[in-house]
Design a protein around this motif. Structure first.
Motif, PDB file in Angstrom:
ATOM      1  N   HIS A 185       1.090  -1.234   0.076  1.00 52.97           N
ATOM      2  CA  HIS A 185       0.070   0.005   0.176  1.00 52.97           C
ATOM      3  C   HIS A 185       1.056   1.116  -0.186  1.00 52.97           C
ATOM      4  O   HIS A 185       1.873   1.336   0.469  1.00 52.97           O
ATOM      5  N   ALA A 186       0.589   2.204  -0.790  1.00 60.49           N
ATOM      6  CA  ALA A 186       1.282   3.588  -0.768  1.00 60.49           C
ATOM      7  C   ALA A 186       0.161   4.679  -0.579  1.00 60.49           C
ATOM      8  O   ALA A 186      -0.769   4.936  -0.949  1.00 60.49           O
ATOM      9  N   GLU A 187       0.528   5.476   0.692  1.00 61.36           N
ATOM     10  CA  GLU A 187      -0.444   6.436   1.097  1.00 61.36           C
ATOM     11  C   GLU A 187       0.216   7.760   0.970  1.00 61.36           C
ATOM     12  O   GLU A 187       1.473   8.140   1.370  1.00 61.36           O
ATOM     13  N   PRO A 188      -0.511   8.809   0.309  1.00 56.96           N
ATOM     14  CA  PRO A 188       0.025  10.284   0.245  1.00 56.96           C
ATOM     15  C   PRO A 188       0.016  10.978   1.653  1.00 56.96           C
ATOM     16  O   PRO A 188      -0.738  10.678   2.648  1.00 56.96           O
ATOM     17  N   CYS A 189       1.143  11.639   1.921  1.00 54.20           N
ATOM     18  CA  CYS A 189       1.262  12.106   3.397  1.00 54.20           C
ATOM     19  C   CYS A 189       2.429  13.207   3.325  1.00 54.20           C
ATOM     20  O   CYS A 189       3.506  12.717   2.861  1.00 54.20           O
ATOM     21  N   ASP A 190       2.414  14.345   3.857  1.00 53.77           N
ATOM     22  CA  ASP A 190       3.169  15.196   3.923  1.00 53.77           C
ATOM     23  C   ASP A 190       3.937  15.243   5.277  1.00 53.77           C
ATOM     24  O   ASP A 190       3.706  15.889   6.311  1.00 53.77           O
ATOM     25  N   LEU A 191       4.776  14.165   5.439  1.00 51.79           N
ATOM     26  CA  LEU A 191       5.441  13.572   6.607  1.00 51.79           C
ATOM     27  C   LEU A 191       5.961  14.759   7.347  1.00 51.79           C
ATOM     28  O   LEU A 191       6.045  14.945   8.532  1.00 51.79           O
ATOM     29  N   ARG A 193       6.009  17.942   6.602  1.00 50.13           N
ATOM     30  CA  ARG A 193       5.349  19.265   6.410  1.00 50.13           C
ATOM     31  C   ARG A 193       6.217  20.445   5.735  1.00 50.13           C
ATOM     32  O   ARG A 193       5.987  21.391   6.302  1.00 50.13           O
ATOM     33  N   ASP A 194       6.478  20.248   4.628  1.00 50.31           N
ATOM     34  CA  ASP A 194       7.223  20.928   3.759  1.00 50.31           C
ATOM     35  C   ASP A 194       6.442  21.477   2.622  1.00 50.31           C
ATOM     36  O   ASP A 194       6.947  21.976   1.574  1.00 50.31           O
ATOM     37  N   GLY A 195       5.331  21.129   2.482  1.00 51.03           N
ATOM     38  CA  GLY A 195       4.247  21.595   1.569  1.00 51.03           C
ATOM     39  C   GLY A 195       4.575  20.402   0.158  1.00 51.03           C
ATOM     40  O   GLY A 195       3.588  20.653  -0.364  1.00 51.03           O
ATOM     41  N   LEU A 196       5.142  19.521   0.378  1.00 52.79           N
ATOM     42  CA  LEU A 196       5.356  18.378  -0.730  1.00 52.79           C
ATOM     43  C   LEU A 196       4.678  17.235  -0.553  1.00 52.79           C
ATOM     44  O   LEU A 196       4.821  16.848   0.786  1.00 52.79           O
ATOM     45  N   VAL A 197       4.333  16.553  -1.202  1.00 48.37           N
ATOM     46  CA  VAL A 197       3.357  15.460  -1.011  1.00 48.37           C
ATOM     47  C   VAL A 197       4.632  14.015  -0.935  1.00 48.37           C
ATOM     48  O   VAL A 197       4.770  13.744  -2.223  1.00 48.37           O
ATOM     49  N   ASP A 198       4.507  13.213   0.200  1.00 48.68           N
ATOM     50  CA  ASP A 198       5.325  12.270   0.168  1.00 48.68           C
ATOM     51  C   ASP A 198       4.561  11.123   0.079  1.00 48.68           C
ATOM     52  O   ASP A 198       3.156  11.322  -0.137  1.00 48.68           O
ATOM     53  N   ARG A 199       5.209   9.825   0.105  1.00 48.12           N
ATOM     54  CA  ARG A 199       4.363   8.468   0.098  1.00 48.12           C
ATOM     55  C   ARG A 199       4.858   7.758   1.237  1.00 48.12           C
ATOM     56  O   ARG A 199       5.991   7.652   1.631  1.00 48.12           O
ATOM     57  N   LEU A 200       4.037   7.061   1.897  1.00 47.98           N
ATOM     58  CA  LEU A 200       4.232   6.238   2.837  1.00 47.98           C
ATOM     59  C   LEU A 200       3.831   4.944   2.590  1.00 47.98           C
ATOM     60  O   LEU A 200       2.902   4.562   1.877  1.00 47.98           O
ATOM     61  N   VAL A 201       4.928   3.993   2.504  1.00 49.77           N
ATOM     62  CA  VAL A 201       4.814   2.514   1.982  1.00 49.77           C
ATOM     63  C   VAL A 201       4.705   1.630   2.943  1.00 49.77           C
ATOM     64  O   VAL A 201       5.304   1.579   3.828  1.00 49.77           O
ATOM     65  N   ALA A 202       3.824   0.573   2.826  1.00 46.27           N
ATOM     66  CA  ALA A 202       3.814  -0.435   3.538  1.00 46.27           C
ATOM     67  C   ALA A 202       4.346  -1.834   2.873  1.00 46.27           C
ATOM     68  O   ALA A 202       3.870  -2.060   1.799  1.00 46.27           O
TER      69      ALA A 202
END
Length: 534
Positions: A185-191, A193-202
């Motif tokens: 699974h890959a979930e969008p998240c600004d981990l 908080r720099d304004g860019l959309v990161d990805r959290l991957v399971a």
């Protein structure tokens, strides 16, 4: 009509996951002969007298199995697996009934075969027409195994993208390529908080189901507005990780994570990763175990009780087959409430979505049970369920439609009449165990459930086929105001040649669709072709 801004995310997702991480729950080495600890017994024993011992043994750590869940021919395998699990657990506190007696107990109450429900009526052309257009991947070397589709937000000002996952590849593709072993699974998240959309991957950590510690949570950190991703491992040493979701659970201003560690037979938990990072420092997490049961599939986050703190809902499969609300008490404490308990270890949970289905202002749960990949039987009790929130626990369950192989259901206003309908897809094994269910059996592979009145749904078939769909997404892909469907193809047979993706374009005022879907030009893995897309 080509789709613009497609990101292909392909990964070596285990068959145990199939997008929702539900299958292969009862695999293992079969007991080919009765155990020497369990000699065979005559089949003319007093089954009534033996029944309490059987129910006590089989129902000690989960609900006792229902005899009608498998045909007569399937019960020996199921009983042998159960004995294997007991002996492998090293438990010695129970007295197992004779194996053959146990087999006969279930066989005598089981049906000869599993009769499937009749096919649904086809969808009429009113009030809209869905025109399917298939999309193929360029240079594809094996049959598609699409397990997940999701709209993907990008940096502010950039268009939404459609992410497609394929189980066979083992890599994640955007405009740059990140290598992840076996992401589920890959979930969008600004981990950060720099304004860019990161990805959290399971990351499952293995293609095949197994108990190990190779599962991971990986952060793909976006470094530019047109992102280049840097993989950073946030947590390692886990069992097979199926889902990861972000939220500030402890209210300290940073992003924590809730993790569905599916595991397999001996591993698996639900975890809270508490973010203890300081300002402008890399994230550092402390692991807390919230639930020790294996089989967690989804852990979507929502504030269920409107107290301002994020809660989450967990679907736990394997032999548990329950939906549980984890209510945030603050300070890292969670109170558990059972939303739904199937009381059936063979129920085959496959996925949940949180949605206010009846528009009464609270959060309901849309739930599917349709996993057929553990035993290779299509089950007549597979279905799409509405778990209605009436202000207490458990929620009130409603079966919206029987659907053998139900793998994914989403709520959306497909007919643009102001309420939420449901679209569901089915995934069926290509090699079925039941003699009446050939591998070419036709089922309702795509179903539209129209909400005709508050809480009342009328199911109709959009596609009848062998059922090779594990992934679904609904969005207005072409910006015309009507919601379209994106449906992925899933095959175990690597020689299959069907296209990987079909977009069902919603045309409220179009002429009737052609009998055969139109076919779009191949899409390169990292390309973002021109075309209409939200």
């Amino acid at each position: 009509m080509p789709v613009r801004n497609i990101i292909i995310v392909s990964f070596g997702l285990s068959i145990a996951v199939l997008g929702s991480v539900a299958a292969w729950r009862h695999t293992g080495n079969a007991v080919n002969q009765p155990s020497p600890r369990q000699p065979a017994v005559p089949v003319d024993i007093d089954m009534t007298a033996l029944a309490p011992a059987i129910v006590k043994f089989c129902g000690d750590c989960h609900a006792s199995p229902h005899p009608d869940r498998f045909p007569k021919a399937g019960w020996r395998d199921e009983v042998e697996k159960g004995f294997n699990f007991y002996y492998e657990s090293s438990r010695a506190d129970l007295t197992p009934p004779p194996l053959q007696a146990l087999v006969e107990f279930f066989r005598r109450q089981a049906p000869d075969d599993l009769a499937l429900p009749p096919l649904r009526s086809p969808c009429s052309p009113e009030p809209f027409i869905l025109q399917p257009v298939t999309h193929e991947l360029a240079n594809r070397s094996a049959a598609p195994a699409v397990s997940h589709l999701v709209r993907w937000p990008t940096t502010a000002g950039q268009p939404m993208r459609l992410v497609m996952t394929d189980m066979r590849a083992g890599t994640i593709h955007t405009r740059q390529c990140a290598s992840i072993a076996h992401p589920a699974h890959a979930e969008p998240c600004d981990l950060d908080r720099d304004g860019l959309v990161d990805r959290l991957v399971a990351d499952l950590g293995s293609f095949e189901p197994a108990d190990h510690d190779r599962g991971r949570v990986v952060w793909l950190r976006a470094r530019t507005a047109e992102p280049e991703f840097v993989p950073i491992v946030l947590q390692t040493g886990l069992g097979r990780v199926a889902d990861v979701q972000p939220a500030d659970f402890d209210g300290d201003g940073d992003v924590d994570l809730v993790v569905a560690e599916f595991g397999w037979r001996k591993t698996g938990r639900i975890l809270w990763l508490e973010n203890q990072s300081g300002t402008n420092t890399p994230p550092q997490f402390v692991l807390h175990v919230l639930d020790s049961r294996h089989g967690a599939i989804h852990v979507p986050v929502i504030d269920l009780n409107a107290d301002g703190r994020p809660d989450f809902v967990a679907l736990i499969s394997q032999e548990h087959e329950v939906v549980v609300a984890f209510l945030n008490q603050g300070g890292g404490a969670f109170h558990r409430e059972t939303v739904f308990d199937s009381q059936d270890p063979a129920y085959g949970s496959s996925g949940i979505q949180l949605a206010d289905l009846d528009r009464d202002g609270d959060c309901d749960v849309l739930y599917t049970n349709g996993d057929s990949f553990d035993t290779m039987y299509l089950k007549p009790y597979h279905a799409v369920h509405w778990l209605e929130n009436r202000g207490g626990y458990p929620f009130t369950p409603h079966i919206l439609a029987q659907l053998p192989g139900a793998s994914r259901a989403l709520a959306a206003d497909v007919d643009s009449d102001g309420d939420l309908d449901v679209v569901a897809v089915a995934a069926a094994p290509e090699h079925l165990a039941s003699p009446s269910q050939s591998h070419n059996a036709t089922i309702d592979a795509v179903v539209w459930l129209e909400q005709t009145a508050p809480g009342r749904f009328s199911p109709r078939s959009l596609e009848r086929s062998a059922g090779r769909h594990a992934a679904l997404e609904i969005a207005d892909f072409d910006g015309d105001g009507a919601l379209d469907l994106a449906i992925g193809a899933f095959h175990f047979d690597q020689s299959a040649t069907s296209p990987a993706l079909t977009i069902w374009w919603n045309r409220p005022h179009a002429a009737p669709a052609a009998a055969q879907p139109a076919v779009a030009k191949p899409v390169a893995h990292d390309a973002r072709p021109d075309g209409e897309r939200q």
